[in-house]
Design an enzyme around this catalytic site. Sequence first.
Site, PDB file in Angstrom:
ATOM      1  N   ARG A 157      51.200  71.439 146.385  1.00 22.51           N
ATOM      2  CA  ARG A 157      51.087  70.060 145.925  1.00 22.51           C
ATOM      3  C   ARG A 157      49.620  69.642 145.882  1.00 22.51           C
ATOM      4  O   ARG A 157      48.802  70.104 146.668  1.00 22.51           O
ATOM      5  CB  ARG A 157      51.849  69.118 146.858  1.00 22.51           C
ATOM      6  CG  ARG A 157      53.360  69.159 146.666  1.00 22.51           C
ATOM      7  CD  ARG A 157      54.076  68.177 147.576  1.00 22.51           C
ATOM      8  NE  ARG A 157      53.925  68.535 148.969  1.00 22.51           N
ATOM      9  CZ  ARG A 157      53.072  67.999 149.816  1.00 22.51           C
ATOM     10  NH1 ARG A 157      52.271  67.007 149.430  1.00 22.51           N
ATOM     11  NH2 ARG A 157      53.007  68.416 151.051  1.00 22.51           N
ATOM     12  N   TYR A 214      54.165  73.901 139.630  1.00 19.73           N
ATOM     13  CA  TYR A 214      54.562  74.289 140.986  1.00 19.73           C
ATOM     14  C   TYR A 214      55.397  73.241 141.721  1.00 19.73           C
ATOM     15  O   TYR A 214      55.014  72.070 141.797  1.00 19.73           O
ATOM     16  CB  TYR A 214      53.301  74.575 141.824  1.00 19.73           C
ATOM     17  CG  TYR A 214      53.649  75.257 143.122  1.00 19.73           C
ATOM     18  CD1 TYR A 214      53.807  76.637 143.182  1.00 19.73           C
ATOM     19  CD2 TYR A 214      53.883  74.520 144.273  1.00 19.73           C
ATOM     20  CE1 TYR A 214      54.171  77.259 144.357  1.00 19.73           C
ATOM     21  CE2 TYR A 214      54.249  75.130 145.451  1.00 19.73           C
ATOM     22  CZ  TYR A 214      54.388  76.504 145.490  1.00 19.73           C
ATOM     23  OH  TYR A 214      54.756  77.114 146.645  1.00 19.73           O
ATOM     24  N   LYS A 234      60.073  65.599 145.382  1.00 20.00           N
ATOM     25  CA  LYS A 234      59.162  64.664 146.070  1.00 20.00           C
ATOM     26  C   LYS A 234      58.952  63.385 145.262  1.00 20.00           C
ATOM     27  O   LYS A 234      58.901  62.289 145.813  1.00 20.00           O
ATOM     28  CB  LYS A 234      57.828  65.337 146.337  1.00 20.00           C
ATOM     29  CG  LYS A 234      57.942  66.636 147.099  1.00 20.00           C
ATOM     30  CD  LYS A 234      58.553  66.437 148.462  1.00 20.00           C
ATOM     31  CE  LYS A 234      58.613  67.765 149.212  1.00 20.00           C
ATOM     32  NZ  LYS A 234      59.035  67.595 150.601  1.00 20.00           N
ATOM     33  N   HIS A 250      61.731  62.306 154.527  1.00 21.56           N
ATOM     34  CA  HIS A 250      61.377  63.730 154.493  1.00 21.56           C
ATOM     35  C   HIS A 250      62.000  64.402 155.720  1.00 21.56           C
ATOM     36  O   HIS A 250      61.330  64.652 156.712  1.00 21.56           O
ATOM     37  CB  HIS A 250      59.850  63.839 154.516  1.00 21.56           C
ATOM     38  CG  HIS A 250      59.311  65.206 154.223  1.00 21.56           C
ATOM     39  ND1 HIS A 250      58.065  65.610 154.663  1.00 21.56           N
ATOM     40  CD2 HIS A 250      59.818  66.257 153.523  1.00 21.56           C
ATOM     41  CE1 HIS A 250      57.838  66.845 154.250  1.00 21.56           C
ATOM     42  NE2 HIS A 250      58.875  67.255 153.561  1.00 21.56           N
ATOM     43  N   SER A 278      55.258  68.821 156.108  1.00 22.03           N
ATOM     44  CA  SER A 278      55.455  70.022 155.295  1.00 22.03           C
ATOM     45  C   SER A 278      55.080  71.277 156.084  1.00 22.03           C
ATOM     46  O   SER A 278      54.040  71.313 156.749  1.00 22.03           O
ATOM     47  CB  SER A 278      54.596  69.929 154.034  1.00 22.03           C
ATOM     48  OG  SER A 278      54.961  68.777 153.313  1.00 22.03           O
ATOM     49  N   CYS A 325      56.388  72.582 158.734  1.00 24.98           N
ATOM     50  CA  CYS A 325      56.384  72.406 160.192  1.00 24.98           C
ATOM     51  C   CYS A 325      57.751  72.647 160.814  1.00 24.98           C
ATOM     52  O   CYS A 325      58.008  72.221 161.941  1.00 24.98           O
ATOM     53  CB  CYS A 325      55.871  71.017 160.561  1.00 24.98           C
ATOM     54  SG  CYS A 325      54.097  70.857 160.308  1.00 24.98           S
ATOM     55  N   ASP A 333      65.166  69.277 153.639  1.00 29.85           N
ATOM     56  CA  ASP A 333      63.896  68.653 153.237  1.00 29.85           C
ATOM     57  C   ASP A 333      63.962  67.144 153.017  1.00 29.85           C
ATOM     58  O   ASP A 333      62.989  66.454 153.294  1.00 29.85           O
ATOM     59  CB  ASP A 333      63.379  69.331 151.953  1.00 29.85           C
ATOM     60  CG  ASP A 333      61.901  69.065 151.696  1.00 29.85           C
ATOM     61  OD1 ASP A 333      61.103  69.204 152.642  1.00 29.85           O
ATOM     62  OD2 ASP A 333      61.542  68.709 150.558  1.00 29.85           O
ATOM     63  N   ARG A 392      57.185  80.577 148.322  1.00 30.03           N
ATOM     64  CA  ARG A 392      58.479  79.905 148.556  1.00 30.03           C
ATOM     65  C   ARG A 392      59.646  80.680 147.969  1.00 30.03           C
ATOM     66  O   ARG A 392      59.478  81.479 147.047  1.00 30.03           O
ATOM     67  CB  ARG A 392      58.452  78.515 147.908  1.00 30.03           C
ATOM     68  CG  ARG A 392      57.326  77.595 148.395  1.00 30.03           C
ATOM     69  CD  ARG A 392      57.843  76.480 149.228  1.00 30.03           C
ATOM     70  NE  ARG A 392      56.797  75.746 149.926  1.00 30.03           N
ATOM     71  CZ  ARG A 392      57.054  74.768 150.789  1.00 30.03           C
ATOM     72  NH1 ARG A 392      58.300  74.409 151.040  1.00 30.03           N
ATOM     73  NH2 ARG A 392      56.078  74.149 151.418  1.00 30.03           N
TER      74      ARG A 392
HETATM   75  P1  GTP Z   1      58.476  71.979 153.709  1.00 29.90           P
HETATM   76  O1  GTP Z   1      59.462  72.749 152.897  1.00 29.90           O
HETATM   77  O2  GTP Z   1      57.057  72.251 153.290  1.00 29.90           O
HETATM   78  O3  GTP Z   1      58.734  70.522 153.787  1.00 29.90           O
HETATM   79  O4  GTP Z   1      58.469  72.610 155.184  1.00 29.90           O
HETATM   80  P2  GTP Z   1      59.508  72.869 156.374  1.00 29.90           P
HETATM   81  O5  GTP Z   1      59.284  71.815 157.401  1.00 29.90           O
HETATM   82  O6  GTP Z   1      60.890  73.060 155.879  1.00 29.90           O
HETATM   83  O7  GTP Z   1      58.924  74.227 156.941  1.00 29.90           O
HETATM   84  P3  GTP Z   1      59.634  75.547 157.505  1.00 29.90           P
HETATM   85  O8  GTP Z   1      60.852  75.276 158.307  1.00 29.90           O
HETATM   86  O9  GTP Z   1      59.836  76.471 156.373  1.00 29.90           O
HETATM   87  O10 GTP Z   1      58.534  76.097 158.512  1.00 29.90           O
HETATM   88  C1  GTP Z   1      57.313  76.558 158.109  1.00 29.90           C
HETATM   89  C2  GTP Z   1      56.636  77.397 159.167  1.00 29.90           C
HETATM   90  O11 GTP Z   1      56.855  76.916 160.495  1.00 29.90           O
HETATM   91  C3  GTP Z   1      57.136  78.839 159.138  1.00 29.90           C
HETATM   92  O12 GTP Z   1      56.029  79.683 159.062  1.00 29.90           O
HETATM   93  C4  GTP Z   1      57.861  79.002 160.437  1.00 29.90           C
HETATM   94  O13 GTP Z   1      57.747  80.308 160.922  1.00 29.90           O
HETATM   95  C5  GTP Z   1      57.185  77.980 161.357  1.00 29.90           C
HETATM   96  N1  GTP Z   1      58.114  77.499 162.412  1.00 29.90           N
HETATM   97  C6  GTP Z   1      59.315  76.911 162.223  1.00 29.90           C
HETATM   98  N2  GTP Z   1      59.940  76.648 163.406  1.00 29.90           N
HETATM   99  C7  GTP Z   1      59.089  77.074 164.375  1.00 29.90           C
HETATM  100  C8  GTP Z   1      59.154  77.069 165.805  1.00 29.90           C
HETATM  101  O14 GTP Z   1      60.111  76.635 166.426  1.00 29.90           O
HETATM  102  N3  GTP Z   1      58.064  77.579 166.470  1.00 29.90           N
HETATM  103  C9  GTP Z   1      56.982  78.067 165.798  1.00 29.90           C
HETATM  104  N4  GTP Z   1      55.961  78.548 166.526  1.00 29.90           N
HETATM  105  N5  GTP Z   1      56.896  78.095 164.451  1.00 29.90           N
HETATM  106  C10 GTP Z   1      57.924  77.603 163.742  1.00 29.90           C
HETATM  107  C1  SPV Z   2      56.588  70.039 150.978  1.00 28.21           C
HETATM  108  O1  SPV Z   2      55.399  70.286 150.721  1.00 28.21           O
HETATM  109  O2  SPV Z   2      56.913  69.190 151.831  1.00 28.21           O
HETATM  110  C2  SPV Z   2      57.668  70.785 150.296  1.00 28.21           C
HETATM  111  C3  SPV Z   2      57.298  71.722 149.226  1.00 28.21           C
HETATM  112  O3  SPV Z   2      58.824  70.589 150.625  1.00 28.21           O
HETATM  113  S1  SPV Z   2      57.026  70.941 147.689  1.00 28.21           S
HETATM  114  O4  SPV Z   2      58.325  70.762 147.029  1.00 28.21           O
HETATM  115  O5  SPV Z   2      56.158  71.800 146.874  1.00 28.21           O
HETATM  116  O6  SPV Z   2      56.413  69.660 147.882  1.00 28.21           O
HETATM  117 MN    MN Z   3      58.980  69.029 152.250  1.00 29.01          MN
END
Ligand code: GTP
Ligand code: SPV
Ligand code: MN
Length: 639
Positions: free
Chosen positions: A106, A245, A254, A274, A296, A298, A321, A416
């Site tokens: 983004r 993207y 979003k 979110h 994001s 996290c 999400d 992704r």
């Molecule tokens: P968006 O799609 O961008 O909104 O992100 P999201 O919050 O869905 O992120 P996602 O769950 O895919 O996590 C992204 C990163 O956080 C990955 O690299 C995971 O390995 C890491 N992660 C998730 N849960 C944990 C956890 O409990 N501990 C640690 N250390 N890392 C974590």
């Molecule tokens: C984020 O960045 O929080 C996402 C990925 O979920 S995107 O749809 O590219 O914004």
């Molecule tokens: Mn997101």
Amino acid sequence: MSMLANPRRTRLVAELVESPEATTYETGAAPREATRSAVGQRDVRAWVESVAALTRPSEIVWCDGSADEKQRLIAQMVEAGTLVPLNPELRPGSYLARSNPSDVARVESRTFICSEREDDAGPTNNWREPAAMRTELQGVFEGSMEGRTMYVVPFSMGPVGGPISQVGVEITDSPYVVVSMHVMTRVSPRVLELIDGGQQWVPAVHTVGAPLAEGEADVAWPCSDTKYIVQFPESREIWSYGSGYGGNALLGKKCFALRIASAMARDEGWLAEHMLLIRATSPVGRQYHLAAAFPSACGKTNLAMLQPTIPGWKVETLGDDIVWMRPGPDGSLRAINPEAGFFGVAPGTGVDTNPTAVATFSHDTIFTNVALTDDGDVWWEGLTPEPPAHLVDWQGDDWTPADGEAGRPAAHPNSRFTVAAAQCPTIADTWEAPEGVPVDAIIFGGRRATNVPLVAQSYDWEHGVFMGATISSERTAAAEGALGELRRDPFAMLPFCGYNMADHWAHWLHMGEVLRDGRRPHIFQVNWFRRGEDGSFLWPGFGENSRVVEWIVGQVEAERGLRPDASYGSPVGRLPRPGALNLDGLDLTERDLEALFDVPTEPWFAEADLTRDFFDQFGDRVPDQLWVQLARLRDRLKH
Ligand code: GTP
Ligand code: SPV
Ligand code: MN
């Protein structure tokens, strides 16, 4: 400016700190009336004609969301080199897309909120005057689709026709976007019937911004160096230019489901957040719904697909999400996932961390910017502990583990997977319930190496809103910007709130009043990312986060009188009593446990000062209750 510079605020804060029971709070700046939008019914066909006249595509295709349509577009993209088919034995029905290396995340610096008044966008959004932006966009979009096909994509966010759902139409010149919209939303001609029947809809125009001259060959991933991601929150319109993207281009996500929907929600009395959404079932079979907001990359997808490591617990997935929530007739907060698929972060997702995700994307998945193995499968950092001996990296170049050691990852850190939610083995049977599910707990989290404990319960709704409003988190690769830099990300909505963030807090306080006592969700904060002195994570995370879910659910049960309270008060919230967090079978030292829950006084006074500075940015729009919460935090730190 000092927190107490405003005499009205000084008086109010003093009164409220002294009488915590006071319920006659002012609800903060209440812009609802002033900004309520008046969107008349727009004619889809006339709009399509007008966009076509501006952008001058070579043809117009109305999409129906059918499997045939998807297959046709995929075949065309394979032909054009946009998609690389993966080995049908290892990864059936799946494809790899490599974006232009400049188009991988983004672009927050080019994301605009064009409300009539600058104040209604607030200090955390890029604001542009709507008329000026319209003029600028006319210039930019003129002829932008020349030589390309313009697709008209009618889509629903949420089950088609559902009471919490909304519809829109995206115009795009990217077949990758059309196919992704098939996965991420409900694309259906029934949406046009709803619109013909008078339902309000959101027009969303997208172009990759790469017109083709007569006879000019296309590239695999067309895009432009110039980018615009523009939201008009009052007229509920979206214009996106220059990127193909994710969040820049799949406009239902979003742009609509968060930025436009948050403005709708403010005006209409609901919430667009979110958040992930899960159903947790306890060993005795009680079911609870939890919604959690993390910035994001996290951990939302991870928690959404949690496989509990503690016996007897079950977690099922509803969304990863975005969550839309509305007060139901019974005074509960009803939630839906408006999306139909996952656009999940690949790196860090493996059998050890998220086996559910690995099963979900075992077939019929589009991968973007991951590495390709020699046998035609995908790989990224964290999918397996050891990298293959040879790969083609996300930019199409040869890669060996030596490159990885030299700091060149095989997959882009924001690579992704795009996959239908229905493919998730833990998807809840209620995930498409049009009326939504009742939310029992709301969780806020961020990526914090220091200060923030593993889990804390808010003292009450207002304290919970304060927790959400003050979230800060280390930056990830999901958007451009310096990795690891600590920034405020209130409600994990910093890049996604379509109006003044301080008004968002006021709106949350207002929603707390609308919900019925006893049905109002309880608010918690978590931090999986605290680090020890040696820099490593203190908490094992992933499946072990079920232990935290168990405590949270236990506290919800305590609030309902089903069990004793298992917490004690700390300056930042209620923490688990010694022994209350189930640590059986975990290899966690007493010292690490202490460090996970340490609330160091001096650093927290410093956090409080930063919160004051952060709030001051919003001037008088910060609800008084949040200043009261800050004063109470300081008070608790003193004792
Ligand atoms: P968006 O799609 O961008 O909104 O992100 P999201 O919050 O869905 O992120 P996602 O769950 O895919 O996590 C992204 C990163 O956080 C990955 O690299 C995971 O390995 C890491 N992660 C998730 N849960 C944990 C956890 O409990 N501990 C640690 N250390 N890392 C974590
Ligand atoms: C984020 O960045 O929080 C996402 C990925 O979920 S995107 O749809 O590219 O914004
Ligand atoms: Mn997101």
